[in-house]
Write an enzyme that holds these catalytic residues in place. Structure first.
Site, PDB file in Angstrom:
ATOM      1  N   THR A   1       0.812  -1.217   0.000  1.00  0.00           N
ATOM      2  CA  THR A   1       0.000   0.000   0.000  1.00  0.00           C
ATOM      3  C   THR A   1       0.849   1.272   0.000  1.00  0.00           C
ATOM      4  O   THR A   1       0.760   2.082  -0.922  1.00  0.00           O
ATOM      5  CB  THR A   1      -0.908  -0.001   1.227  1.00  0.00           C
ATOM      6  OG1 THR A   1      -0.113  -0.377   2.350  1.00  0.00           O
ATOM      7  CG2 THR A   1      -2.042  -0.979   1.055  1.00  0.00           C
TER       8      THR A   1
ATOM      9  N   CYS B   1      -8.637   1.328   8.077  1.00  0.00           N
ATOM     10  CA  CYS B   1      -7.250   0.865   8.083  1.00  0.00           C
ATOM     11  C   CYS B   1      -6.553   1.004   9.439  1.00  0.00           C
ATOM     12  O   CYS B   1      -6.444   2.087  10.004  1.00  0.00           O
ATOM     13  CB  CYS B   1      -6.464   1.647   7.031  1.00  0.00           C
ATOM     14  SG  CYS B   1      -4.728   1.222   7.009  1.00  0.00           S
TER      15      CYS B   1
ATOM     16  N   SER C   1     -16.169  -3.871  -0.732  1.00  0.00           N
ATOM     17  CA  SER C   1     -17.538  -4.392  -0.799  1.00  0.00           C
ATOM     18  C   SER C   1     -18.012  -4.852   0.574  1.00  0.00           C
ATOM     19  O   SER C   1     -17.204  -5.103   1.468  1.00  0.00           O
ATOM     20  CB  SER C   1     -17.622  -5.549  -1.792  1.00  0.00           C
ATOM     21  OG  SER C   1     -16.893  -6.652  -1.315  1.00  0.00           O
TER      22      SER C   1
ATOM     23  N   ASP D   1      -4.442  -3.891 -13.402  1.00  0.00           N
ATOM     24  CA  ASP D   1      -4.754  -5.288 -13.177  1.00  0.00           C
ATOM     25  C   ASP D   1      -4.657  -5.694 -11.709  1.00  0.00           C
ATOM     26  O   ASP D   1      -4.675  -6.864 -11.384  1.00  0.00           O
ATOM     27  CB  ASP D   1      -3.780  -6.136 -14.003  1.00  0.00           C
ATOM     28  CG  ASP D   1      -2.333  -5.644 -13.873  1.00  0.00           C
ATOM     29  OD1 ASP D   1      -2.124  -4.530 -13.336  1.00  0.00           O
ATOM     30  OD2 ASP D   1      -1.421  -6.358 -14.306  1.00  0.00           O
TER      31      ASP D   1
END
Ligand code: SF4
Lengths: 68, 393
Positions: free
Chosen positions: B236, B342, B283, B380
């Site tokens: 990240t 987070c 989600s 991707d």
């Protein structure tokens, strides 16, 4: 202005400490919010309100003077 | 399998050409909440409005459990429940137990204590860059190793092992990898952590994994927690530093302002988190029927949460598509929201706060070594960014 924090809800994300370090701290052991100043001066209202809004767990409530 | 609904959309995934930092244009027309056909055929929802996304993140009637959900990004088939220690895939009260054990280790104050060490690691890598001379790939030379060394030291992972672990993380986050490949990579990573945990139990050292052996986490849970923390820490911050540098280099007025006014650093980091939204899509799945924005989400339906669309919602941010380090981006959902927000965000902030200004100030003539259009973007991957960032100075 009066501040109420719910340590049970708090997840220790620390947003409040970043925004209003004079009002909030995090416990060194469990990371949860500690209220340094339950009745901060009017100058701290904006940052404290911001912390209330941003807190991810809804653990902070600000009751402005005059609110019931 | 359900018939796709004709009034439902598919998740737009193509970013406008020539705008590597912008979310797919179609997302803006889909606010705040529409029906969505998921890649596996599930009929769910897509939330794109700031208030809607935030509301779902904060609502305990929506679950994070993997086995209940459908991936908005790819047809990965039925998902297994979260392995022990993976707190991202469990709800309260299991999640609460993990979060409680870990929150105290990631406080603002504790993370600030790492400042000196991160500064030293940063300076070290900048020195090496200066010695080697450009062009270099900023990911390899700086954006990956600085946060990687930091999180390895924090957890107590030998620096020599970080590249092995990096391979596993790359597969786990690759949208084109099959579920079997991702699972195999996870298991390999977890196997590594399991050995490490055994070492720490036998001979505790001064680091977070050793500390955690002192809790009621069993070996499986501890290996899972370690895998999560290391994996999250590796991919990240590296992408934020690299993509953030790319954004600054292509917005020279903003870069000049940051160099001239170091007091804007904290704000710049928040704005980069908002503007770049590298964790672009999340989600949740409804546990019961929930009314949201006047629509009825039925129990069992998954809601895709477009973090990148929420962070560009004009109802929350003025002129949201403009990258402006002078704005207050506080309240962005770049780190998520709700109880799963987070855990490592204060570590990420300290890393970015130190690394980005140090880089741009050390090399006043820093620039891309190839045309911006040739930078390979991470279309991707679950986490957006650049695959390589050739820079010179
Ligand atoms: S912002 Fe909220 S969750 Fe985070 S430490 Fe403060 S009170 Fe706790």
């Amino acid at each position: 202005m009066k501040i109420i924090v719910d340590r049970h809800r708090c997840i220790g994300a620390g947003m409040c400490v970043l925004l209003a370090p004079a009002v909030f701290d995090q416990d060194a052991v469990d990371g949860k919010v500690r209220l340094l100043d339950p009745a901060p001066p009017p100058g701290a209202l904006a940052s404290t309100r911001e912390a209330e809004q941003v807190c991810p767990s809804g653990a902070i409530s600000v009751v402005a003077d005059g609110d019931s | 399998m359900n018939q796709p609904l004709s009034d439902a959309v598919e998740l737009p995934t193509t970013r406008p050409s020539g705008c590597p930092f912008d979310p797919p244009t179609e997302l803006a027309a889909l606010r705040p909440l529409v029906r969505m056909n998921f890649p596996d055929g599930h009929r769910g929802w897509l939330a794109t409005g700031y208030a809607t996304v935030r509301a779902v993140f904060a609502d305990p009637r929506f679950s994070v459990r993997y086995e209940l959900g459908h991936s908005p990004l790819a047809d990965v088939g039925p998902m297994p429940p979260a392995p022990p220690g993976d707190m991202l895939g469990v709800d309260a009260p299991e999640h609460t137990r993990y979060r409680k054990l870990l929150a105290g280790k990631f406080t603002v104050r504790r993370m600030a204590k790492l400042t000196e060490r991160i500064e030293a690691i940063t300076a070290d890598h900048l020195d090496t860059m200066a010695r080697t001379g450009g062009p270099v790939d900023l990911i390899d030379a700086f954006a990956f190793p600085v946060p990687a060394l930091t999180v390895c030291e924090l957890l107590g992972v030998p620096a020599a092992d970080r590249d092995t672990f990096r391979q596993y993380v790359a597969v786990v986050n690759d949208m084109n990898a099959t579920t079997a490949e991702r699972t195999a990579a996870y298991i390999a990573g977890e196997g590594y952590l399991r050995k490490l945990v055994a070492t720490k139990r036998a001979e505790p050292t001064d680091d977070m994994l050793s500390d955690l052996t002192d809790t009621d986490l069993d070996d499986d849970e501890l290996a899972g927690v370690g895998t999560l923390l290391l994996g999250a820490g590796l991919d990240t911050s590296a992408n934020m530093i690299a993509l953030g540098t790319f954004a600054l280099l292509t917005h020279p007025d903003q870069l000049a302002e940051l160099r001239a006014r170091p007091e804007l650093t904290d704000q710049t980091i928040e704005e980069l988190m908002r503007y770049l939204s590298i964790v672009h899509t999340s989600s949740r799945t409804a546990l019961t029927d929930v009314e949201l924005d006047g629509q009825l989400i039925k129990a069992g339906e998954t809601v895709a949460l477009s973090v990148q669309a929420a962070n560009r919602d004009p109802a929350k941010f003025d002129e949201p598509d403009i990258f402006d380090i002078r704005r207050s981006a506080v309240g962005h959902v770049g780190f998520g929201h709700g109880v799963h927000q987070c855990l490592g965000q204060q570590l990420a902030r300290v890393e970015m706060r130190i690394a980005l200004p140090a880089l741009v100030n050390r090399f006043p003539t820093l620039r891309l070594a190839v045309p911006a259009a040739d930078i390979p973007l991470r279309h991707d991957m679950d986490i957006y960014g650049v695959h390589r960032l050739p820079v010179t100075w």
